[in-house]
Design an enzyme around this catalytic site. Structure first.
Site, mmCIF file in Angstrom:
data_model
loop_
_atom_site.group_PDB
_atom_site.id
_atom_site.type_symbol
_atom_site.label_atom_id
_atom_site.label_comp_id
_atom_site.label_asym_id
_atom_site.label_seq_id
_atom_site.Cartn_x
_atom_site.Cartn_y
_atom_site.Cartn_z
ATOM 1 N N ASP A 1 -6.839 -1.357 -5.932
ATOM 2 C CA ASP A 1 -8.299 -1.283 -5.840
ATOM 3 C C ASP A 1 -8.779 -0.710 -4.511
ATOM 4 O OD1 ASP A 1 -7.668 -3.318 -4.119
ATOM 5 O OD2 ASP A 1 -8.885 -4.857 -5.081
ATOM 6 N N TYR B 1 0.876 -1.160 0.000
ATOM 7 C CA TYR B 1 0.000 0.000 0.000
ATOM 8 C C TYR B 1 0.920 1.218 0.000
ATOM 9 C CZ TYR B 1 -4.259 -2.581 1.341
ATOM 10 O OH TYR B 1 -5.341 -3.415 1.373
ATOM 11 N N HIS C 1 -11.076 -7.210 -4.136
ATOM 12 C CA HIS C 1 -10.710 -7.134 -2.724
ATOM 13 C C HIS C 1 -11.661 -7.961 -1.852
ATOM 14 C CE1 HIS C 1 -7.536 -4.875 -0.620
ATOM 15 N NE2 HIS C 1 -8.271 -5.033 0.460
#
Length: 499
Positions: free
Chosen positions: A273, A245, A368
């Site tokens: 996403d 991330y 996700h």
């Protein structure tokens, strides 16, 4: 170097206020006076154990090395004199401590479990309510979450018979690394919520069974501790990938990438996403208790805290993520990462084509786990979208499917439709309920199911799989036929209300 000073329980108990705060963790006495107000979980939980032993609640949540890495050596004021443990007041639980919940259901023996669904059923009954809510929850009405699974059931096999299937081979290669079965463990945050060894237990189980774990940026242990828990590899990189991330503070991500590279890991999965978390109502409804607030993550930047909107861990731990990340940032990533790059979270053929044009090494077709944008397409439907609208991507990069896979038949369907491998998240977390042995058991279960499915379809190795072995007619009408909408046109809207 001088020996640490021995301190009696009576001496330690005198330091029990916010202005003079000591705690004991694993026999070491730490001065938390300056750190406590900055604790991500608030000063309250530390004050609850002021002047006494905090080893049990600390070790349930934190990595053993965290105190040494967070505090300066000067804050280690001594060690507990165990000869003074007869002090009756020391043995009493701290005031306002919640009693341990007595579970009504106990875990059955591991060998009683026959499927991923069994692991899930046991997890629902035996995990802490907040842990179950965090991992099982999905966005709003759960439409995508349910479709991830149900769409696999709408694809039928077209088996071939009278084939010699006495010997079967489930092996594959993922990003240049050999694996025993085309399955990866998806990255997931804070696995220590399930088991004290968290991601380290998953890593051990995966290594023993010859598959790869993708470690989350939000893991509950530092990546170097996870890597060091593995047995040394003979050749090549360790059986780990790293999920990134990107932080709003880019220097934090750059430092993390340098550390990952130094450990021999050579593939990064960039999550694309999740610029922010979806609304996961089941997670929001169950608020965190004192021990769960401020759970540490590898990055050290997530600060899960209850707020007026609820206790959603997914939302509360993602505040550090850069919402401005876009395609123009790929050169930045390449400057700081010389290994392979996989985009995790592709949901349409157009973005898959763009990834191929950008020269990326792989993509993960994923929504996700249905946890962000509800009514986004199920993972297996995205795979069909690529075949219809961007078939060239299969020749340029590796394609993985992540979402709804619970059976060996699901794995084989994805492979028949061109996937390099699949990735599972929740099943690995639920198997972690049994420690590394549970992870190994899950992998064996999936491998056996895949091998049986291959035999009954009529193939003996995965390179024999092809689209002709499946029938997708039940979902073909849902596969987009064009980049835009087939007939609806964009309408102009006034920029402001007309007076």
């Amino acid at each position: 170097m001088a020996e640490p000073k021995l301190l009696s329980t009576q001496q330690i108990a005198e330091h029990h206020t916010a202005k003079d705060l000591w705690i004991v963790v694993d026999g070491q006495v730490w001065d938390m006076t300056e750190f406590a107000p900055e604790h991500p979980g608030g000063i309250g939980i530390i004050l609850q154990y002021a002047g006494r032993d905090a080893s049990q609640p600390y070790n349930e949540i934190h990595a053993p090395s965290l105190l040494n890495k967070t505090l300066t050596p000067s804050k280690l004021v001594g060690t507990l004199d165990t000869s003074t443990l007869d002090d009756e007041s020391w043995a009493k639980p701290p005031p306002q401590q919640n009693p341990k919940v007595q579970l009504k259901n106990e875990k059955p023996p591991l060998f009683n479990l026959l499927s991923t669904h069994d692991f899930e059923a046991v997890a629902e009954k035996t995990l802490a309510p907040k842990t179950w809510a965090f991992y099982s929850s999905a966005a709003t009405d759960l439409v995508t979450h349910k479709a991830n699974r149900s769409f696999f059931d709408r694809i039928w096999f077209r088996p071939r018979v009278l084939r010699d299937i006495r010997t079967r081979d489930t092996r594959a290669r993922i990003m240049g690394q050999d694996v025993e079965v085309p399955v990866m463990c998806s990255p997931a945050a804070m696995a220590k919520l399930v088991h004290p060894d968290g991601e380290k237990a998953i890593a051990k189980g995966c290594q023993r069974k010859g598959i790869i774990q993708c470690v989350s940026t939000n893991a509950s242990f530092p990546i170097d501790e996870i890597a060091s828990s593995l047995a040394p590899t003979q050749n090549g990189p360790p059986p780990l990938f790293f999920q990134l991330y990107v932080s709003k503070t880019r220097s934090d991500s750059e430092a993390l990438l340098r550390q990952v590279w130094s450990l021999g890991i050579r593939t990064v999965f960039l999550t694309v996403d999740s610029p922010l978390a979806g609304k996961r109502e089941a997670d929001e409804r169950v608020r965190m208790d004192n021990d769960q607030q401020g759970i540490p993550m590898m990055t050290g930047v997530g600060k899960p805290m209850n707020d007026t909107r609820g206790g959603g861990l997914g939302r509360l731990t993602g505040s550090f993520i850069d919402e401005g990340l876009d395609w123009s940032d790929l050169p930045w990533l390449r400057r700081h990462w010389k290994g392979r790059i996989v985009l995790k979270g592709i949901m349409c053929a157009e973005d898959a084509g763009r990834a191929a044009e950008e020269g990326l090494d792989g993509i993960v077709l994923s929504n996700h786990g249905g946890r962000n944008l509800d009514t986004s397409p199920p993972a297996i439907l995205i795979l069909l979208d690529l075949h219809r609208n961007a078939p060239h991507v299969f020749d340029k990069l590796e394609v993985y499917v992540d979402g709804g896979i619970r059976r060996g038949t699901d794995i084989l369907k994805a492979i028949c439709l061109g996937a390099t491998a699949v990735s599972l998240g929740r099943p690995f977390l639920y198997s972690l309920n049994y420690g590394p042995e549970g992870v190994e058991y899950l992998i064996d279960m999936l491998k056996d199911e895949l091998s049986v499915a291959m035999a009954l379809v009529g193939i003996t190795s995965l390179d024999q799989a092809h689209p002709g072995l499946v029938n997708t007619n039940d979902v073909d009408h849902l596969v987009p036929t064009t980049e835009g909408h087939p007939y609806a046109k964009k309408t102009r809207r006034p920029l402001k209300a007309m007076l």
